[in-house]
Design a protein around this motif. Sequence first.
Motif, short mmCIF file in Angstrom:
data_model
loop_
_atom_site.label_atom_id
_atom_site.label_comp_id
_atom_site.label_asym_id
_atom_site.label_seq_id
_atom_site.Cartn_x
_atom_site.Cartn_y
_atom_site.Cartn_z
N PHE A 49 0.87 -1.19 0.00
CA PHE A 49 0.00 0.00 0.00
C PHE A 49 0.90 1.23 0.00
O PHE A 49 1.56 1.53 1.00
N GLY A 50 0.94 1.95 -1.14
CA GLY A 50 1.88 3.07 -1.25
C GLY A 50 1.23 4.34 -1.74
O GLY A 50 0.39 4.33 -2.64
N SER A 51 1.63 5.46 -1.13
CA SER A 51 1.21 6.78 -1.63
C SER A 51 2.15 7.83 -1.04
O SER A 51 2.99 7.51 -0.19
N GLY A 52 1.99 9.08 -1.49
CA GLY A 52 2.63 10.16 -0.78
C GLY A 52 1.95 10.30 0.58
O GLY A 52 0.86 9.75 0.80
N ILE A 53 2.62 11.04 1.47
CA ILE A 53 1.95 11.39 2.73
C ILE A 53 1.28 12.74 2.52
O ILE A 53 1.91 13.71 2.10
N TYR A 54 -0.01 12.77 2.76
CA TYR A 54 -0.79 14.00 2.63
C TYR A 54 -1.50 14.23 3.96
O TYR A 54 -2.28 13.37 4.38
N SER A 55 -1.19 15.35 4.60
CA SER A 55 -1.75 15.65 5.92
C SER A 55 -1.56 14.46 6.87
O SER A 55 -2.52 13.95 7.45
N ASP A 56 -0.32 14.00 6.96
CA ASP A 56 0.11 13.00 7.97
C ASP A 56 -0.39 11.58 7.75
O ASP A 56 -0.37 10.77 8.69
N LYS A 57 -0.88 11.29 6.55
CA LYS A 57 -1.32 9.90 6.32
C LYS A 57 -1.32 9.57 4.83
O LYS A 57 -1.08 10.46 4.01
N HIS A 58 -1.61 8.30 4.52
CA HIS A 58 -1.78 7.90 3.12
C HIS A 58 -2.95 8.67 2.50
O HIS A 58 -3.81 9.20 3.20
N HIS A 59 -3.00 8.65 1.18
CA HIS A 59 -4.12 9.30 0.49
C HIS A 59 -5.45 8.64 0.93
O HIS A 59 -5.52 7.41 1.08
N PRO A 60 -6.49 9.44 1.12
CA PRO A 60 -7.78 8.89 1.59
C PRO A 60 -8.31 7.73 0.75
O PRO A 60 -8.94 6.82 1.29
N THR A 61 -8.04 7.72 -0.55
CA THR A 61 -8.57 6.61 -1.38
C THR A 61 -7.96 5.28 -0.97
O THR A 61 -8.60 4.24 -1.08
N LEU A 62 -6.70 5.31 -0.51
CA LEU A 62 -6.06 4.07 -0.05
C LEU A 62 -6.63 3.64 1.30
O LEU A 62 -6.85 2.44 1.54
N LEU A 63 -6.84 4.62 2.18
CA LEU A 63 -7.41 4.29 3.50
C LEU A 63 -8.82 3.73 3.34
O LEU A 63 -9.20 2.75 4.01
N GLU A 64 -9.58 4.33 2.42
CA GLU A 64 -10.96 3.85 2.19
C GLU A 64 -10.95 2.43 1.63
O GLU A 64 -11.76 1.59 2.01
N LEU A 65 -10.03 2.18 0.70
CA LEU A 65 -9.93 0.83 0.14
C LEU A 65 -9.57 -0.17 1.24
O LEU A 65 -10.18 -1.25 1.35
N ALA A 66 -8.59 0.18 2.07
CA ALA A 66 -8.16 -0.72 3.15
C ALA A 66 -9.35 -1.07 4.05
O ALA A 66 -9.51 -2.21 4.48
N GLU A 67 -10.19 -0.06 4.32
CA GLU A 67 -11.38 -0.29 5.18
C GLU A 67 -12.33 -1.31 4.56
O GLU A 67 -13.05 -2.00 5.28
#
Length: 152
Positions: A49-67
Amino acid sequence: MKTLIVLYSYHHNNTEKVARVISGVLNAEIKKPSEVNLDEVGEYDLIGFGSGIYSDKHHPTLLELAERLPETSSQRAFIFTTSAITSESKIASDHNPIRDILLSKGFEIAGEYQCVGFNTNSFLKYFGGMNKNRPNAYDLDKAEAFARKLVL
Ligand SMILES: Cc1cc2nc3c(=O)[nH]c(=O)nc-3n(C[C@H](O)[C@H](O)[C@H](O)COP(=O)(O)O)c2cc1C
């Protein structure tokens, strides 16, 4: 070892450079979060799971997918990012949100990697940005070494 990398890299495609090196070592498919079919993720032994850090976390689309990932008891995951600055403690905190989700789904975390990436966010663009030409060969060599350690 069937491997998938889910990648979101948009600012300067910094994380994509890291993803391509890791993918070369692991012979991994690279997909955007929107391209991942949740019915097929169970086929992969290892998912990155890779992305830039944006506002101290992975991109929201990755977090949503992980959920939305199905629960697992046999899959490993790895986490990688590029960011404005890095340190051991920053890796731990930047990766915390996605790590927590992946652990709650039953993934074993096989490894984590972060290096700096060119950043022209906000006022930085007026000064030519920071971390010009990063990730560089040094960062990508370290990413390659990181990927080798993921091979069982
Ligand atoms: C909107 C935005 C927010 C960012 N927030 C952070 C941050 O909170 N912490 C950090 O270290 N870097 C931050 N950065 C820098 C990026 O993480 C860095 O440039 C990264 O390499 C971008 O990756 P990409 O080119 O793969 O999208 C931010 C950049 C942008 C554009």
